[in-house]
Design an enzyme around this catalytic site. Structure first.
Site, short mmCIF file in Angstrom:
data_model
loop_
_atom_site.label_atom_id
_atom_site.label_comp_id
_atom_site.label_asym_id
_atom_site.label_seq_id
_atom_site.Cartn_x
_atom_site.Cartn_y
_atom_site.Cartn_z
N TYR A 130 12.84 -70.56 87.87
CA TYR A 130 11.87 -69.65 87.26
C TYR A 130 12.56 -68.30 87.05
O TYR A 130 13.58 -68.01 87.68
CB TYR A 130 10.66 -69.44 88.17
CG TYR A 130 9.76 -70.64 88.30
CD1 TYR A 130 8.87 -70.97 87.30
CD2 TYR A 130 9.79 -71.45 89.44
CE1 TYR A 130 8.02 -72.07 87.41
CE2 TYR A 130 8.96 -72.54 89.57
CZ TYR A 130 8.08 -72.85 88.56
OH TYR A 130 7.25 -73.93 88.68
N THR A 156 11.96 -73.46 83.69
CA THR A 156 10.53 -73.75 83.49
C THR A 156 9.89 -72.55 82.81
O THR A 156 9.95 -71.43 83.31
CB THR A 156 9.84 -74.04 84.83
OG1 THR A 156 10.45 -75.20 85.41
CG2 THR A 156 8.36 -74.32 84.64
N LYS A 228 12.12 -76.47 80.07
CA LYS A 228 11.04 -77.38 80.50
C LYS A 228 9.69 -76.73 80.24
O LYS A 228 9.43 -75.63 80.74
CB LYS A 228 11.20 -77.71 81.98
CG LYS A 228 10.10 -78.57 82.57
CD LYS A 228 10.39 -78.84 84.04
CE LYS A 228 9.34 -79.70 84.70
NZ LYS A 228 8.05 -79.02 84.85
N HIS A 252 3.61 -79.57 82.69
CA HIS A 252 3.61 -79.25 84.13
C HIS A 252 2.66 -80.17 84.90
O HIS A 252 1.99 -79.75 85.84
CB HIS A 252 3.19 -77.78 84.33
CG HIS A 252 3.91 -77.10 85.47
ND1 HIS A 252 4.95 -76.23 85.28
CD2 HIS A 252 3.75 -77.18 86.81
CE1 HIS A 252 5.38 -75.79 86.46
NE2 HIS A 252 4.67 -76.36 87.40
#
Length: 357
Positions: A130, A156, A228, A252
């Site tokens: 992250y 992500t 992602k 997610h």
């Protein structure tokens, strides 16, 4: 009891994990429409099997980013494996190594990246990342995993804020005191008054994350970057323009925006836009070998499983994760053969029946 399919592991985990832990893993956002649709969408897709193709020998091997793996299923990044099994991510890493496939290690692991590498030194691993308000946190993690031999960074991008997971709020979910987000040990000032969210201080994630952070990530590391959380052709095109090496089509696990598309329903427009310029992967809703076949037929290079890996851990640790992966491998090989495919290279969109609208 014989474990025959992935739902057997799901039922075992639901029975044996604490309610708060089960609810944490099972959670979707809001009404869980997207979480549930991830599974239902696969069931809507029909295959067009070809016959009399001599499927006496079959080969499930494929490559991701140029590295060969034994079959096109890897482990998606999921948090807090020690909640399911005392060895946690160490067990997951060993199982994935033994089946010779890819393990995407979560930032939110309850074992450190160093412990994971030590447990499975020959495993093929990517690291999920992250972007934090304090960029140094992200940067330190990147340098650690690069030095440890992780082969890619999985950024992500669908969590500028955490989705509303109702049962976590009702349960006041917190990591038990004996567990920590190990990768951040010693990185935060210990202030007991600071509110905590999923094991780290609240408001640590940076909601200002934007495409320029992809360039920033590329500037601090030589590792390939995979994004992602892409669900649209517009963002897929931007990903290609920003020089990333791969996309994971993902919502997610339905834990962020409720009401978005199922991952498999978003796949086709992204594949058609990218046109083979970078690799495309998928997570969300994979429960059977035929799900894997459908995703590959629609253009995914590889798929990743999240919750089923945790169910395997809850069942029997490393051995349980191995069993989950082996069942998927066996089912995929059988689905391939029954569809007339001898190798992954023979899987294409002709296998998919177009719905009659």
């Amino acid at each position: 009891m014989a474990m025959v399919c992935l739902t057997d592991f799901e039922e075992y985990a639901k029975e044996h994990l604490s309610k708060a832990t089960w609810d944490y893993y099972a959670a979707g956002a809001d009404e869980c429409c997207t979480r549930d649709d991830n599974l239902l969408a696969f069931k809507r897709i029909r295959l067009r099997p070809r016959i009399l193709r001599d499927v006496s020998a079959s080969d499930t091997r494929t490559t991701v980013l140029g590295t060969e793996i034994s079959f096109p299923v890897g482990i998606a990044p999921t948090a807090f494996h020690c909640l399911a099994w005392h060895e946690g991510e160490v067990a997951t890493a060993r199982a994935t190594e033994s089946l010779d496939t890819c393990y995407i290690t979560s930032t939110y692991s309850t074992c450190s990246v160093e412990e994971i590498v030590a447990a499975a030194p020959n495993g093929y691993r990517w690291f999920q990342l992250y972007v934090y308000r304090d960029r140094k946190l992200s940067e330190q993690l990147v340098h650690r995993v690069e030095a440890l031999g992780y082969k890619a960074l999985v950024l992500t991008v669908d969590v500028p804020y955490t989705g509303k997971r109702r049962n976590d709020i009702r349960n006041q979910f917190r990591l038990p005191p004996h567990l920590k987000v190990k990768n951040f040990e010693g990185m935060f000032q210990q202030e007991t008054r600071v509110a905590e969210e999923y094991g780290i201080p609240a408001n640590t994630l940076d909601p200002s994350i934007s495409w320029k952070d992809v360039y920033w990530l590329q500037s601090i590391s030589r590792l390939p970057v995979i994004i992602k959380g892409i669900l649209t052709k517009e963002d897929a095109e931007l990903a290609v323009e920003h020089g990333v090496q791969g996309i994971i089509v993902s919502n997610h696990g339905g834990r962020q925006l409720d009401g978005g598309p199922a991952s498999i329903d978003a796949l086709t427009e992204i594949v058609d836009t990218v046109q083979g310029r970078i690799e495309i992967y998928l997570d969300g809703g994979i429960r059977t070998g035929s799900d894997v076949l459908k995703a590959l037929a629609l253009g995914a290079k590889c798929v990743f499983i999240g919750r089923p890996a945790v169910w395997g851990l809850a069942y029997k640790g490393e051995e349980g994760v191995r069993e989950v992966l082996q069942i998927l491998n066996d089912e995929f090989r059988l689905s391939m053969a029954l569809s007339g495919c001898r190798s992954v290279a023979e899987i294409n969109r002709n296998l998919i029946q177009c719905s009659k609208l």
